[in-house]
Write a protein that holds these residues in place. Structure first.
Motif, short mmCIF file in Angstrom:
data_model
loop_
_atom_site.label_atom_id
_atom_site.label_comp_id
_atom_site.label_asym_id
_atom_site.label_seq_id
_atom_site.Cartn_x
_atom_site.Cartn_y
_atom_site.Cartn_z
N GLY A 57 0.55 -1.39 -0.30
CA GLY A 57 -0.17 -0.58 0.30
C GLY A 57 0.71 1.24 0.00
N MET B 294 -2.88 -1.11 9.18
CA MET B 294 -3.54 -0.94 8.20
C MET B 294 -4.86 -2.57 9.49
N THR C 240 -9.87 3.12 -0.63
CA THR C 240 -9.13 1.41 -0.58
C THR C 240 -8.81 1.23 0.94
N GLU C 241 -7.83 2.44 1.68
CA GLU C 241 -7.39 2.48 2.72
C GLU C 241 -8.85 1.77 3.89
N LEU D 77 -11.41 -0.67 3.48
CA LEU D 77 -11.24 -1.68 2.31
C LEU D 77 -10.48 -2.55 3.36
N THR D 78 -9.06 -1.84 2.64
CA THR D 78 -7.93 -2.73 2.87
C THR D 78 -7.60 -3.76 4.08
N TYR E 114 -9.88 -6.18 5.23
CA TYR E 114 -9.53 -7.45 4.52
C TYR E 114 -8.56 -7.62 6.01
N CYS F 94 -2.88 -5.21 -1.18
CA CYS F 94 -3.04 -3.80 -1.38
C CYS F 94 -2.11 -3.14 -2.75
N ASN G 90 -2.08 -0.21 -4.61
CA ASN G 90 -3.68 0.45 -4.11
C ASN G 90 -4.67 -0.28 -4.44
N GLN G 91 -4.93 -1.41 -4.39
CA GLN G 91 -6.07 -1.79 -4.92
C GLN G 91 -6.53 -2.96 -3.79
N SER G 92 -8.19 -3.40 -3.19
CA SER G 92 -8.60 -3.47 -2.18
C SER G 92 -8.37 -4.83 -2.00
#
Length: 301
Positions: A182, A209, A225-226, A228-229, A232, A267, A270-272
């Motif tokens: 991330g 996170m 995204t943050e 959701l990450t 997760y 991440c 930067n994808q969740s």
């Protein structure tokens, strides 16, 4: 009645430096690691009083703490107490342990310096060269500095992690491996560096996170995204806590295998949503390990 999982954080004082790893003749050695053991034994003996299960204790640490966690199964093979281990950015193969002679020389150096005796013949003068190193690095281009950091990351973290996990798989220990990537504005170490807009995933950034504290670092709002990450990652760690042997498989993480796409990229760009790739994508540059040789990259810290 639903099962209730209790996550507790225990505060403890550990002996560090020459008090934890003193090298002093006749003094308890590796005291810091023994302090950790005492803390886990206390949790084992008292967790039931807080609604917990002594058979489901998980320990985790980051950086030097990750190294200590990875030491654990080697130190207490017959009585580990814990059901699972989570090592963040540090393994038992990250350091070259001090020899007894070197540790002793450090102790004598400190004791002599503060006027408490010491063996001047064996004393070692330890000087810091961080200032001179910083001046030297500034003479290089930003690109070269970036390359040096990449090499350090490879030899201090990536390669020791590969070796440690490969050993576990060899002895059929359930193992999972992730790589956090991330790169968020409110967690960046710097705003820009030449062509690079952010610092990337700095050492320990995944902690924000895990604990949901990214906002607290700078006060800037988290991106979607943050959020959701973070959820997760928290879900993954909780899944492992519920079942160290199967929880992550149920969560969707494949067990680690160096020859198949089992490295979990968290991440990435930067994808969740996580992606799963072959470890060789990052491990290819790691030198092979020859029989009885010191592992390449050890001592990179």
């Amino acid at each position: 009645m639903a099962n209730i999982s209790l996550i507790a954080r225990t505060s403890l004082s550990l002996r560090l430096g020459i008090f934890g790893f003193s090298g002093a003749p006749g003094y308890e050695q590796n005291a810091e690691l023994r302090d950790q053991r005492s803390a886990v034994e206390w949790v084992r003996d008292n967790i039931a009083g807080f609604g917990g299960d002594s058979k489901r204790v998980i320990i985790f640490g980051q950086s030097a703490g990750g190294v200590a966690v990875d030491y654990w199964p080697y130190s207490y093979e017959s009585d580990p107490i814990v059901a699972g281990l989570i090592s963040h950015s540090g393994t038992a193969l990250s350091y070259l342990p001090n020899s007894p002679e070197y540790s002793q020389s450090l102790f004598y150096n400190v004791s002599g310096t503060i006027g408490c005796g010491g063996n001047t013949t064996d004393a070692t003068t330890v000087a810091t060269c961080s200032v001179s190193k910083a001046r030297t690095l500034r003479r290089f281009s930003q690109l070269l500095a970036r390359c040096l950091l990449f090499l350090f990351n490879q030899r201090a973290f990536t390669c020791p992690t590969k070796y440690a996990n490969d050993f576990r798989v060899k002895y059929q220990v359930p193992t999972w491996r992730y790589r956090y990537m991330g790169d968020f504005d409110n967690l960046s170490l710097y705003a820009s560096w030449g062509a690079y807009t952010n610092s990337g995933a700095s050492h320990g950034a995944e902690f924000n996170m895990l604990f949901g504290t990214a906002y607290d670092v700078t006060g800037a709002a988290n991106t979607l995204t943050e959020e959701l990450t973070s959820r997760y990652i928290q879900g993954a760690w909780a899944a492992f806590g519920r079942s160290p042997s199967l929880g992550l498989n149920i969560y969707g993480w494949p067990s680690y295998d160096s020859n198949s796409p089992t490295l979990v990229r968290l991440c990435y760009k930067n994808q969740s949503i996580p992606s799963f790739v072959s470890p060789s994508l990052y491990d290819a540059a790691c030198p092979p390990v020859a029989h009885n040789d010191l592992l390449p990259g050890r001592g990179a810290f």
